[in-house]
Structure formats: structure tokens, C-alpha cells
Design a protein around this motif. Structure first.
Motif, PDB file in Angstrom:
ATOM      1  N   ASN A  21       0.823  -1.205   0.000  1.00 18.10           N
ATOM      2  CA  ASN A  21       0.000   0.000   0.000  1.00 18.10           C
ATOM      3  C   ASN A  21       0.859   1.257   0.000  1.00 18.10           C
ATOM      4  O   ASN A  21       0.515   2.258  -0.630  1.00 18.10           O
ATOM      5  CB  ASN A  21      -0.934   0.006   1.215  1.00 18.10           C
TER       6      ASN A  21
ATOM      7  N   VAL B 112      -4.925  -3.994  -4.538  1.00 15.61           N
ATOM      8  CA  VAL B 112      -4.803  -5.240  -3.798  1.00 15.61           C
ATOM      9  C   VAL B 112      -3.467  -5.898  -4.144  1.00 15.61           C
ATOM     10  O   VAL B 112      -3.020  -5.848  -5.281  1.00 15.61           O
ATOM     11  CB  VAL B 112      -5.953  -6.218  -4.109  1.00 15.61           C
TER      12      VAL B 112
ATOM     13  N   GLU C 253      -3.083  -9.153  -3.491  1.00 10.66           N
ATOM     14  CA  GLU C 253      -3.405 -10.557  -3.752  1.00 10.66           C
ATOM     15  C   GLU C 253      -4.690 -10.599  -4.559  1.00 10.66           C
ATOM     16  O   GLU C 253      -5.528  -9.715  -4.432  1.00 10.66           O
ATOM     17  CB  GLU C 253      -3.586 -11.299  -2.435  1.00 10.66           C
TER      18      GLU C 253
ATOM     19  N   ILE D  59     -16.686  -8.868  -2.713  1.00 16.46           N
ATOM     20  CA  ILE D  59     -15.339  -8.317  -2.651  1.00 16.46           C
ATOM     21  C   ILE D  59     -15.404  -6.920  -2.051  1.00 16.46           C
ATOM     22  O   ILE D  59     -16.301  -6.138  -2.374  1.00 16.46           O
ATOM     23  CB  ILE D  59     -14.729  -8.247  -4.066  1.00 16.46           C
TER      24      ILE D  59
ATOM     25  N   ALA E 226     -14.168  -3.390  -2.263  1.00 17.86           N
ATOM     26  CA  ALA E 226     -13.540  -2.693  -3.376  1.00 17.86           C
ATOM     27  C   ALA E 226     -12.912  -1.372  -2.971  1.00 17.86           C
ATOM     28  O   ALA E 226     -12.357  -0.680  -3.807  1.00 17.86           O
ATOM     29  CB  ALA E 226     -14.556  -2.456  -4.482  1.00 17.86           C
TER      30      ALA E 226
ATOM     31  N   LEU F  49     -10.105   0.641  -0.766  1.00 21.57           N
ATOM     32  CA  LEU F  49      -8.897   0.450   0.034  1.00 21.57           C
ATOM     33  C   LEU F  49      -9.207   0.713   1.507  1.00 21.57           C
ATOM     34  O   LEU F  49      -9.685   1.771   1.882  1.00 21.57           O
ATOM     35  CB  LEU F  49      -7.808   1.414  -0.429  1.00 21.57           C
ATOM     36  N   CYS F  50      -8.964  -0.311   2.347  1.00 17.14           N
ATOM     37  CA  CYS F  50      -9.357  -0.142   3.738  1.00 17.14           C
ATOM     38  C   CYS F  50      -8.247  -0.557   4.694  1.00 17.14           C
ATOM     39  O   CYS F  50      -8.475  -0.688   5.891  1.00 17.14           O
ATOM     40  CB  CYS F  50     -10.640  -0.927   4.026  1.00 17.14           C
ATOM     41  N   GLY F  51      -7.063  -0.768   4.177  1.00 18.53           N
ATOM     42  CA  GLY F  51      -5.957  -1.140   5.049  1.00 18.53           C
ATOM     43  C   GLY F  51      -5.169  -2.285   4.454  1.00 18.53           C
ATOM     44  O   GLY F  51      -5.427  -2.718   3.336  1.00 18.53           O
ATOM     45  N   PRO F  52      -4.188  -2.795   5.208  1.00 17.78           N
ATOM     46  CA  PRO F  52      -3.285  -3.809   4.654  1.00 17.78           C
ATOM     47  C   PRO F  52      -4.019  -5.032   4.109  1.00 17.78           C
ATOM     48  O   PRO F  52      -3.634  -5.572   3.084  1.00 17.78           O
ATOM     49  CB  PRO F  52      -2.409  -4.199   5.838  1.00 17.78           C
ATOM     50  N   TYR F  53      -5.058  -5.499   4.787  1.00 21.86           N
ATOM     51  CA  TYR F  53      -5.714  -6.734   4.363  1.00 21.86           C
ATOM     52  C   TYR F  53      -6.915  -6.487   3.471  1.00 21.86           C
ATOM     53  O   TYR F  53      -7.777  -7.355   3.324  1.00 21.86           O
ATOM     54  CB  TYR F  53      -6.094  -7.576   5.577  1.00 21.86           C
ATOM     55  N   HIS F  54      -6.959  -5.290   2.875  1.00 21.20           N
ATOM     56  CA  HIS F  54      -8.048  -4.952   1.970  1.00 21.20           C
ATOM     57  C   HIS F  54      -8.232  -6.041   0.914  1.00 21.20           C
ATOM     58  O   HIS F  54      -9.351  -6.454   0.621  1.00 21.20           O
ATOM     59  CB  HIS F  54      -7.735  -3.597   1.335  1.00 21.20           C
ATOM     60  N   GLY F  55      -7.112  -6.535   0.378  1.00 19.79           N
ATOM     61  CA  GLY F  55      -7.198  -7.541  -0.679  1.00 19.79           C
ATOM     62  C   GLY F  55      -7.788  -8.854  -0.197  1.00 19.79           C
ATOM     63  O   GLY F  55      -8.274  -9.654  -0.997  1.00 19.79           O
ATOM     64  N   GLY F  56      -7.740  -9.083   1.111  1.00 16.44           N
ATOM     65  CA  GLY F  56      -8.256 -10.342   1.634  1.00 16.44           C
ATOM     66  C   GLY F  56      -9.657 -10.220   2.199  1.00 16.44           C
ATOM     67  O   GLY F  56     -10.209 -11.183   2.724  1.00 16.44           O
TER      68      GLY F  56
ATOM     69  N   ARG G  50     -13.043 -10.501   1.929  1.00 15.52           N
ATOM     70  CA  ARG G  50     -13.984 -11.092   0.994  1.00 15.52           C
ATOM     71  C   ARG G  50     -14.995 -11.912   1.735  1.00 15.52           C
ATOM     72  O   ARG G  50     -14.808 -12.284   2.884  1.00 15.52           O
ATOM     73  CB  ARG G  50     -13.241 -12.029   0.055  1.00 15.52           C
TER      74      ARG G  50
END
Ligand code: HEA
Ligand code: HEA
Ligand code: CUA
Ligand SMILES: [Cu+2]
Lengths: 200, 550, 241
Positions: free
Chosen positions: B74, B456, B458, C202, C204, C206-213, C215
Motif C-alpha cells: 500500500n 490489492v 493478492e 469483494i 472494493a 482500500l481499507c488497510g493492509p488486508y483490503h485484498g483479503g 472477501r
């Protein structure tokens, strides 16, 4: 193609671009003040939106006292007039009177700041109490910063106009005009601020 | 035709010639030095931003978050976005070319406020260094270049504050620059030169500077409020203290949408200068080009909420902003059709400058079309915050602005240095860049439509292959900078002498020596009333390169 | 095509795609043609034609994009309306929620109940709470709290969304539906799933480090399956559906 360049007799004399600057500096200042005004516009827009969509709980609403800010408005409006008066005397080459009125203007500015400080200390809310309080302090504080800068500028001009043949004379009046324009601008912002913050 | 430059001897020119490379590290007041300072400084930041992009693309070659930690990812993408926008595109298309060219175009010896100009430039390196060093000290900001609260309030404060301060400095630099350009264009024009005779780049810069002056201060104010929220725990944008996060978004985009035109309008201007020279044709539709710039400026100020279609805006607002946004395609389209008309029937030299300019046209049209699609609310609610948006804006900022910057470097390099760049290497550079660019960003449209969100580290395994194509494209783009850099370095020292006006161009910056003397002209500035007068009858006898031969 | 939104969306997409492709190919072809046709051939000296202006042409290429834009705009407005975007959220739809008059509720976009053809005439109410880094679904009727969203196919759903910390976004690509979940601003999102299956939800924004996870899954089931799931998990013994 029509490209014409009359032979310049004084062509060796390099025309310095700095020569013709006086009025451009004022133009530049006006542009800057438009930009500065947009900063205030942003703050005002934020304030009005907050007010419209984030109404405070009834017990947090506080009616602002009007006397002090009204006095402040008068102080600033009068100071605009006194600045103008100083300009009149500068025009007449009466530097004594000009300095006199400049000092009065600066004094009014400082009085405004003191009175504003006084208001801050008597207000029943602090910076972080609620959204309204924060925006109130941000707006008036940002404006107060402008007044402070303006007062310093006036004092500098006053100092410079003391020595005869100094930097502020009838012929070299850009610093004076710039400070005056800036001061009027700060006044104008205050009037808007007064209406939006205290009267609405 | 009567062009006459007052007699001047070689000697005279030499004396006025600036000397020493050290002046590029000094507080020089010469607009040409400042312009090149902007350009070189910006390019260094481009390499850094590109390196960060490389890191992003490496991370995204595999679905797992394995190349860097998630919070580092990020930080990297925040730095990448911020550096590319505020330290590369904006300073270069405005500051670099604006400073170098505008005084020539208005027939002045310098900008209106040389000292302010130097200050504006020297705000940039410290701001940039500060921003980058925050990564090594306490971790950089990690809430994206948009810094939406409350995320930006809750992430580590140090990095976010440094980010705010450097963006404030860069915004200040931009405002100072804008004031200077407005004053120079409106007030420093050579007597006899009318506004409607100015080269198009002046109009583009005038429009851009109006946007800068009107919108950048709003960003500054907003970031000041945001910093209060972080440092003094006020609650402007902090919902847990009663604040409103949507107000931040409105204020932010009130600046940042116009900012995209701040990045692209000057590029439009530069293309309008480059095309006529190499097509040997007048710029088509001069006056409509001017009006369309002003239309874009006005419309650009009232479309910001198209970035907020999914954040709970009322229906009427969505509708208004859809229509207003989509209508920007009309004035923009006018410009593109005029450029094609400029190409039409020309005698086009297929050199690197023209190739990059035409690459720009093709890429930007695609980016613009996806932009118009994004403006449609029902479409946007699906693809907002996905790679479709990433593809849209890279097509515009890279395929548009960066292509134009390269084109401009190929075009004005002889002016800057008096040397020619190597054409063959230039075309190789173009080919690799164009292919790499499209390989990198075209697949991202598909990614976004099929469900890959942006920001993201990942993603789902079914996206792996397409992401790898994209990363391969990025690798090509990175490689393409090598021939370019080699070309620049080699040509600076060993390049062919270009003479004063290798393109036989008619715009005023070419009607002096290359590189130009300190005050631009020996003697009085030439009055150029038809900067695009190619192919006019009178011209055939006296080709413009005879201008300087007394 | 997993929601009533999806086919309408895809219709819009196809129209945009066709228009965009024609424009893009047209412009590219013009540029490439000019570059080849009008390139300077060896030995050619001199300039091109000094044509500077052509009023009819200018009018033509101002008018055509304007018409295209107008058409696209009206068309997408129609699509938006069909998705239920212009519909004013009537209060009775969620009156059984405790929404104080202080609270602002925004309506998200989504198909509304009038398109449903089912026995139940009221939408199913779900409350979504988003937090770093999870979605939680609460069914007030049965006091169910679940990490997955279970919905019966063909039923209009009314989801009230609120965030506990930062901004998140609820996105179901298969539904072609996305709405930010905003702290301090409860939002209503309406949709009607139309095909059974498990689809990813998902985050969508950006909400912090684990945003991508961040789900989850939406499980669209036949009404009977849904009822069974609901009964099994419900804390209240007697639930009228
Ligand atoms: C230089 C930068 C730049 C430029 C010029 C543009 C130009 C445009 N942009 Fe873009 N945009 C960005 C940079 C830029 N954008 C960035 C950085 C973001 C993401 C920010 C973030 O979230 O991080 C973004 C995001 C963005 C969004 C939000 C997406 C989302 O987050 O959901 C939208 C939505 O409306 C949009 C629309 C447009 C439109 C309509 C134009 C128009 O101006 C384009 C007009 C041009 C053309 C259309 C092509 C030429 C015209 C013709 C050939 C005529 C015929 C055409 C038609 C009839 C269609 N942009
Ligand atoms: C404004 C200009 C600009 C430019 C020119 C670029 C250029 C590039 N950008 Fe970027 N980008 C943004 C502006 C820009 N970007 C913005 C605003 C965002 C949003 C940030 C946010 O979400 O907050 C973004 C986000 C963004 C993302 C999405 C990240 C995410 O959402 O998770 C990606 C992913 O592919 C990406 C890739 C690239 C690539 C590959 C390039 C390439 O074109 C770069 C090519 C250049 C080089 C590669 C440099 C030269 C080579 C070297 C220095 C050698 C070393 C190189 C390697 C080891 C590879 N960018
Ligand atoms: Cu929650 Cu991203
Ligand atoms: Cu925008």
C-alpha cells in the motif's frame, strides 16, 4: 508569413524584463488573492455542508454571542478606511500623516486580534468539542492568520516609509498598494465569514 | 516577408551564452534553466515512480502477496501515484515546458516573476525527497494517493503527515507557477502580438493555470483540515467524532478532477506545437481549438463527483455529473479531429516526435472512450475501484501525457542543446514503449470487468495469466527507457550539431540560436503573428532557416 | 447474470462497447492512414497544403459527438432508472428498523421490489456491518449473524449497510453491483438475485493492509434451501417468514 521586426536602434541595450514590473506584481497579487479566496471558499463549503448534513445534537448547539464579533467587524471595516486614508496622504506626499494613519490601521488590526483572542477564551467550546466547534476555529483561525500577516505587513510598510526617500514613496508605491489590497481582501473575507458563521 | 534580426556577431552570442553546468544546481532566474531543472528533476522522479511501478507489477505476477508485505504494497502504490502525478507529470508538462517555451511564445525575455519562478521550482526537490524518505524512516503514507479518511486518519500518522506536507509544498509550487504563467501570458506579451495569434501552447497553459489557481487551494485547505484530524484529533472527516467523510471526497475531487486536466491540457498544447512543424501544415481550426480548451476548463470544474458514484450520492447529483462529465468528450473530440485534420494532406516526416504524438492520439482516444463509459453511473457502479479504472487513467496519463513528454523531448532537444538525437534509436524507443504500454494496460480493462479490484496485493488465481501479460508489458516499458537514456546521454556529448532551426519551424523559440542566449534574443524579439504559417505562398522563397543568416 | 441488474448492465455495456470500438477503430484508422498516405516521400521538398479551417467540418465533428453523448446519456439514464436508481426510498420499506430522524440514509442503486414475481411481497431485510477486514450479515428477523450472505433466488433484498471503522465497499461482480459502506452514513442497497450459486463478495475500497483479503460469499439458493438454512440458524423458534 508576416513576421515584422523593425530594426531597433537601441538593440544593444538589452531590455530587462524586470523594468516594467510594478503593475504586473499587482496583477500577480490579485491572482494570488483569487487562489487564497478559493481556500476560504473550500472551508466555507465544508462548513455549510457540515451544517446541512451533520446537524448537531440539540444540547451541543450554542448560540454565538454577537457583540464581540460585531465589534470586530467594525474594527476591520474602519481599518480599511484608515488604510485608504493613509494612501490619500501618500498621494499628497504627506508622509507624516501617512505614517500616522498606517499606525492606526495596524493598531485596529491588532485590536481585532486581541478581541478575537478574547472571544476564543470566553467561548464555551474547545477545538475538538464537536464538528461545529472545529470548523469554527479552523475558519476564524485561518482568517486570523491572515490578519496577523497583514498587520505585520502594515508595520513593515510603516517602518519603511519613515526614512525619507525610503522604499515607500509616491513614486514607489507598490508595497503600499499590495498591502492595502491584501488588507481589503482580508476584510472582505471577514464580512463573508461573519455572515456565514455568526448570522446564518 | 521581412524578418530582420539585428546584426550580431558570433562573439556577441557567445558572450550572452550561459555557461557552466553548475547553474542547473543553482537558484538561477533564467526561465530556460528553470525549465530544464523541472524537466530533469521530473525525469528522475519518473524513474523512481517507475521503479515503484515495477515493484507493483512484480508483486502482481502471482496471486499471493509474496513479494512485499501488504502494508508495504500500500505504501508503494501510494508513493507511485503521488510521485507520478505531483512530481512527474504536473511539474513537467507545466513547469518544464511552460517555463522554457512561454516567454519565447509571448516574445518576452523571461517570465513575469523570475524569482517566484525559481522559488516554485526549488520547492519541488525537498518535497519529493521528504516524501520518499518517509518510506525509510517510519513507513510512508499507505492510504492511496486519494488519502480518503477515515483510513488516512487511522493509518500510522507520521507517514501520512509527511505526505500531506509534501503535497502542500508541491501544491504551493504549482500555484506560484500558475500565477506566473497567467501574468506572463496576459501581461508580458510583446507589443503588437494579439491573443489570437499566440501559439496554442499558450492557450493551453492559460487554461491550465486558471484551473491551478482555482482548484489547488481547495486541496490545500482540505489537507490542512485532514492534518488537524490526524494531529489535533478534530473530527472534520472522522465519523467517530461526528465528522463527515463524504465532504472530504467532494473537496478532494474538486481539486483532483481538474488536476487531470492540469496533467493533460498542457500536453494538448504541446502536441499542437509539434504536429504542424513535422506535417508542414498549419494547425487546423485554431480558433475552435482555443474555444475547446476554455470549454474543457469550465466543464472540468463541475464534474468532480463522477469519482464518487458509489459513495452514496443522491440520484440527481449522479445524473448531473454523468451528463457534465460525458460532455467533456465534445470539446476534447474537437481537438482530436483537428489534429487528424492537421495530419491530413501534410508532408509528414515520420520521425520520433511525430510517432510519439500519434501514439498519444491513439492511446488517448481509447482512454477517453473508457472515461465516457465510466461517466455512466450504471456502468461505473460495477467497475469503480477496479482495474478498469486503472487501465482508463494509465491510457490517459501514460499513453497521453507521458507519450507527449517523450514527443516533446524529441522535438525540442535540439533547442535545448544544439544537438540532434539519434532517430533510429528514437524509433526503437517508440516501438518498445508503444508495444509495452499496450501489453501492460490493455489487459487491465478485462481484469476490472471480470472482478479484480484495484489496490490489492493478492487476487484470485484465475487472473494470474492476464496479470503476467501486464507485468511483461511493464518490463518492456522499463526496458524502453534504456535506449532513450542512452540516446540522451550520447547525443549530449557526441550528437550531430543541429544548427539553430533543424525543423525549419516558425514558432518564435526557433527564431534564435540553439541553445538560446540568456535573454532569448539578441536585440528585439521577433513578432510572429502566424506561428503556423506553413505552406503559405510568401514563405516558399524565404525558408525560415534563412532568418538567422542575416 | 446473477441479479436483475446484470442483464440490464450487460445491455448497456454492449452498447457502449460497440460505440467505443467504432470510434476507436475509426480514429486509429484515420491516424494510420494519414501517416502512410501523407508521409514525406524521399525527394519531396516543401510544405503541405495550407488548409487552416473548414466550418462545415468543424460543425460536423462537434455535432456528431454531441449527439452520440446525448444518446448514451439518455440511454444510460434509462438503464439507471430500470435498475431502480431513480427511485426514492420510501420510508415504509425499512420502517421496522430503528432509524432515528437524525440518521441520514442514502439509497444505493439496485433493483427494487416491483420487479419481483414471488409470493412474498416484502423484501428480505439484511443488515451488513463492514469492519477491518470482514463483512458480517445480520438477519434481524431471525437474529442470525453470519459471515456469508444467504439469499433466496428471485427475492428482492433490502440491505442496510454500515461500517464500523473505515470505508469499505460491497461488490458482487456477478450482480454488477457495488456500493460503498461508509462509517457514519447508513446506506440501503436493494437487489434481486436471479440465479442460484455461490458468488464472491469483494471489498472494493482500500481499507488497510488486508483490503485484498476482505472477501465473503453470497449464497443464492432456492427458497426452500434458504428457508431451511434460516430455520437452522435462527435463534427465534417461531419465525414467520
Ligand atoms: C490526465 C488525466 C485524465 C484525463 C484527461 C481524464 C479524462 C476523463 N476521465 Fe478520467 N481519471 C483519471 C485521469 C484522467 N481522466 C484518473 C487518474 C482517474 C482515477 C483516479 C483515482 O481514483 O485514483 C480517473 C477516473 C475517472 C472516473 C472515475 C472512475 C471511478 O473511479 O469509478 C471517471 C468517471 O466518469 C472518469 C472519466 C473521464 C472522462 C469522461 C474523461 C474525458 O475528459 C475524456 C474525453 C476524451 C475523449 C472522449 C476522447 C476523444 C474524443 C473523441 C474522439 C470524440 C468522440 C467521442 C465520443 C463521442 C465518446 N475518469
Ligand atoms: C500519473 C502518472 C502515472 C504513470 C506515468 C504511471 C506509470 C505506471 N503505472 Fe501507475 N498509477 C498512477 C499514475 C501513474 N502510473 C496512479 C495515480 C495510480 C493510483 C495510485 C493509487 O491507487 O493511489 C497508479 C496505480 C498503478 C497500478 C495499480 C496499483 C493498484 O491499484 O494496486 C499499477 C499496476 O499495474 C500501476 C502500474 C504502472 C506501470 C507499470 C507504469 C509504467 O508506465 C511505468 C514505466 C516506467 C518505468 C518502469 C521506469 C523506468 C525504468 C526503470 C527505473 C528501471 C527499473 C524498472 C524495473 C525493475 C521494472 N500503476
Ligand atoms: Cu474493506 Cu477494502
Ligand atoms: Cu475525474
Amino acid at each position: 508569413m508576416t513576421t515584422v521586426s523593425p530594426l531597433n536602434k537601441k538593440s544593444n541595450e538589452v531590455i530587462s524584463s524586470k523594468e516594467e514590473h510594478a503593475d504586473h506584481r499587482l496583477f500577480g497579487l490579485i491572482t494570488f488573492l483569487i487562489a487564497d479566496g478559493m481556500t476560504f471558499a473550500g472551508f466555507f463549503a465544508a462548513y455549510l455542508t457540515f451544517k446541512a448534513v451533520n446537524p448537531l445534537l440539540p444540547d451541543a448547539i450554542y448560540e454565538l454571542e454577537l457583540p464581540l464579533p460585531t465589534l470586530n467587524t467594525i474594527l476591520l471595516l474602519v481599518s480599511s478606511a484608515t488604510f485608504h486614508k493613509a494612501g490619500k496622504y501618500l498621494e499628497e506626499n504627506n508622509s507624516k500623516k501617512c505614517q500616522y494613519w498606517l499606525l492606526i490601521t495596524a493598531g485596529l488590526g491588532v485590536a481585532f486580534l486581541i478581541s478575537q483572542m478574547f472571544e476564543y477564551f470566553t467561548l464555551p467550546f474547545g477545538l475538538t468539542d464537536n464538528l461545529y466547534a472545529s470548523t469554527f476555529y479552523a475558519l476564524t483561525g485561518f482568517h486570523g492568520l491572515h490578519v496577523t500577516l497583514g498587520a505585520i505587513m502594515i508595520l513593515i510598510i510603516w517602518w519603511q516609509s519613515r526614512s525619507p526617500g525610503g522604499r515607500i514613496t509616491k513614486t514607489n508605491r507598490f508595497p503600499f498598494e499590495a498591502a492595502e489590497l491584501y488588507w481589503h481582501f482580508v476584510d472582505g473575507i471577514w464580512v463573508v465569514l461573519f455572515i456565514i458563521l455568526y448570522l446564518l | 516577408m521581412s524578418i530582420s534580426i539585428p546584426p550580431s556577431t558570433e562573439n556577441n552570442i557567445k558572450k550572452l551564452q550561459p555557461t557552466g553546468w553548475l547553474r542547473y544546481f543553482s537558484f538561477s532566474l533564467d526561465h530556460k534553466v528553470i525549465g530544464l531543472q523541472y524537466l530533469i528533476c521530473g525525469f528522475i522522479f519518473y524513474l523512481i515512480g517507475g521503479l515503484l511501478a515495477g515493484a507493483i507489477r512484480i508483486e502482481l505476477t502471482s496471486p499471493m502477496s509474496d513479494f512485499m508485505a501488504r502494508d508495504v504494497y500500500n505504501q508503494v502504490l501510494t508513493l507511485h501515484g503521488t510521485i507520478m502525478i505531483f512530481l512527474w507529470i504536473v511539474p513537467v508538462v507545466n513547469g518544464a515546458f511552460g517555463n522554457y517555451l512561454i516567454p519565447f511564445y509571448v516574445g518576452a525575455r523571461d517570465m513575469a516573476f523570475p524569482r517566484l519562478n525559481a522559488v516554485a521550482f526549488w520547492l519541488i526537490p525537498p518535497a519529493g525527497l521528504m516524501l520518499i524518505s518517509s518510506y525509510f524512516i517510519n513507513g510512508a503514507a499507505q492510504s492511496g494517493w486519494t488519502a480518503y479518511p477515515p483510513l488516512s486518519i487511522t493509518t500510522p500518522a507520521a507517514g501520512q503527515i509527511v505526505w500531506i506536507i509534501s503535497v502542500l509544498l508541491l501544491g504551493g509550487s504549482s500555484i506560484f507557477g500558475g500565477i506566473n504563467f497567467i501574468a506572463t501570458i496576459l501581461k508580458l506579451r510583446r507589443p503588437g502580438l494579439k491573443l489570437m495569434q499566440l501559439p496554442m501552447y499558450c492557450w493551453a497553459m492559460l487554461g491550465t493555470s486558471i484551473l491551478v489557481v482555482l482548484s489547488t487551494p481547495v486541496l490545500a485547505g482540505t489537507l490542512i483540515l485532514l492534518s488537524f484530524d490526524i494531529v489535533a484529533h478534530t473530527g472534520f472527516f472522522n465519523p467517530s467524532l461526528g465528522g463527515n467523510v463524504i465532504v472530504y471526497q467532494h473537496l478532494f475531487w474538486f481539486y483532483s478532477h481538474p488536476a487531470v486536466y492540469i496533467m493533460v491540457l498542457p500536453a494538448f498544447g504541446l502536441v499542437s506545437e509539434i504536429l504542424p512543424v513535422h506535417c508542414r501544415k498549419p494547425l487546423f481550426g485554431y480558433s475552435t481549438m482555443v474555444y475547446s480548451i476554455m470549454a474543457i476548463v469550465i466543464l472540468g470544474l463541475v464534474v468532480w463527483a463522477h469519482h464518487m458514484f458509489t459513495s452514496g450520492t443522491p440520484p440527481w447529483m449522479r445524473l448531473f455529473f454523468t451528463i457534465a462529465t460525458a460532455f467533456i468528450a465534445v470539446p476534447t473530440g474537437i481537438k482530436f479531429f483537428n489534429w487528424v485534420a492537421t495530419l491530413w494532406g501534410g508532408r509528414i516526416s515520420l520521425n520520433s516526435a511525430i510517432l510519439f504524438s500519434c501514439g498519444f492520439i491513439v492511446n488517448f482516444v481509447l482512454g477517453g472512450i473508457t472515461g465516457v463509459a465510466l461517466a455512466q453511473v450504471p456502468f461505473d457502479v460495477h467497475v469503480h475501484d477496479t482495474y478498469f479504472v486503472v487501465a482508463h487513467f494509465h491510457y490517459i496519463v501514460y499513453g497521453g501525457s507521458v507519450f507527449v513528454i517523450f514527443s516533446s523531448i524529441y522535438h525540442w532537444y535540439p533547442k535545448f542543446t544544439g544537438k540532434m538525437l539519434n532517430e533510429t534509436i528514437g524509433r526503437i524507443h517508440f516501438a518498445i514503449t508503444f508495444i509495452g504500454f499496450n501489453l501492460c494496460f490493455a489487459p487491465q480493462h478485462w481484469l476490472g470487468l471480470n472482478g479484480m479490484p484495484r489496490r490489492v496485493a493478492e487476487y484470485d488465481p484465475q487472473f494470474t495469466f492476464v496479470n503476467q501479460i501486464s507485468s511483461f508489458g511493464a518490463l518492456l516499458m522499463a526496458l524502453s527507457t534504456l535506449p532513450f537514456l542512452w540516446n540522451i546521454f550520447y547525443s549530449t556529448f557526441k550528437g550531430k550539431e543541429s544548427g539553430d532551426n533543424p525543423w525549419k519551424a516558425l514558432t518564435p523559440e526557433w527564431l534564435t540560436s540553439s541553445p538560446p542566449p540568456v535573454e532569448n534574443w539578441i536585440g528585439e524579439a521577433p513578432l510572429v503573428t502566424e506561428p503556423y504559417g506553413y505552406g503559405k505562398k510568401q514563405e516558399t522563397k524565404n525558408s525560415p532557416d534563412s532568418i538567422l543568416e542575416n | 447474470m446473477a441479479s436483475t441488474n446484470a442483464p440490464i448492465y450487460d445491455e448497456l455495456f454492449n452498447v457502449l462497447f460497440v460505440i467505443g470500438t467504432i470510434l476507436f477503430i475509426g480514429m486509429t484508422a484515420l491516424v494510420i492512414y494519414s501517416l502512410i498516405q501523407f508521409r514525406r516521400k524521399p525527394g519531396e521538398e516543401g510544405d503541405g497544403l495550407p488548409i487552416e479551417d473548414n466550418l462545415p467540418l468543424e460543425i460536423f465533428w462537434t455535432a456528431v459527438p454531441a449527439v452520440v453523448i446525448l444518446f448514451v446519456g439518455l440511454y444510460s439514464y434509462d438503464i439507471y432508472d430500470r435498475m431502480g436508481g431513480m427511485q426514492i426510498l420510501s420510508n415504509d420499506m425499512h420502517s421496522h428498523h430503528s432509524i432515528s430522524s437524525q440518521e441520514k440514509v442514502w439509497g444505493g442503486i439496485g433493483s427494487s421490489k416491483q420487479e419481483s414475481n414471488t409470493s412474498r411481497d416484502f423484501p428480505i431485510n439484511v443488515e451488513l456491518t463492514a469492519m477491518q477486514f470482514a463483512f458480517l450479515f445480520n438477519y434481524p428477523k431471525g437474529e442470525i449473524i453470519s459471515g456469508e450472505l444467504h439469499v433466496p433466488v428471485g427475492q428482492p433484498i433490502t440491505m442496510r449497510m454500515e461500517s464500523k471503522d473505515v470505508i469499505h465497499a460491497f461488490w458482487v461482480p456477478e450482480f454488477r453491483l457495488k456500493q460503498d459502506v461508509i462509517p457514519g452514513q447508513p446506506t440501503i442497497l436493494n437487489f434481486t438475485p436471479t440465479r442460484t450459486g455461490r458468488y464472491p463478495i469483494i471489498c472494493a475500497e482500500l481499507c488497510g493492509p488486508y483490503h485484498g483479503g476482505m472477501r465473503s460469499t453470497v449464497v443464492v439458493e432456492e427458497p426452500e434451501e434458504y428457508d431451511a438454512w434460516f430455520k437452522k440458524n435462527s435463534k427465534q423458534t417461531e419465525v414467520e417468514l
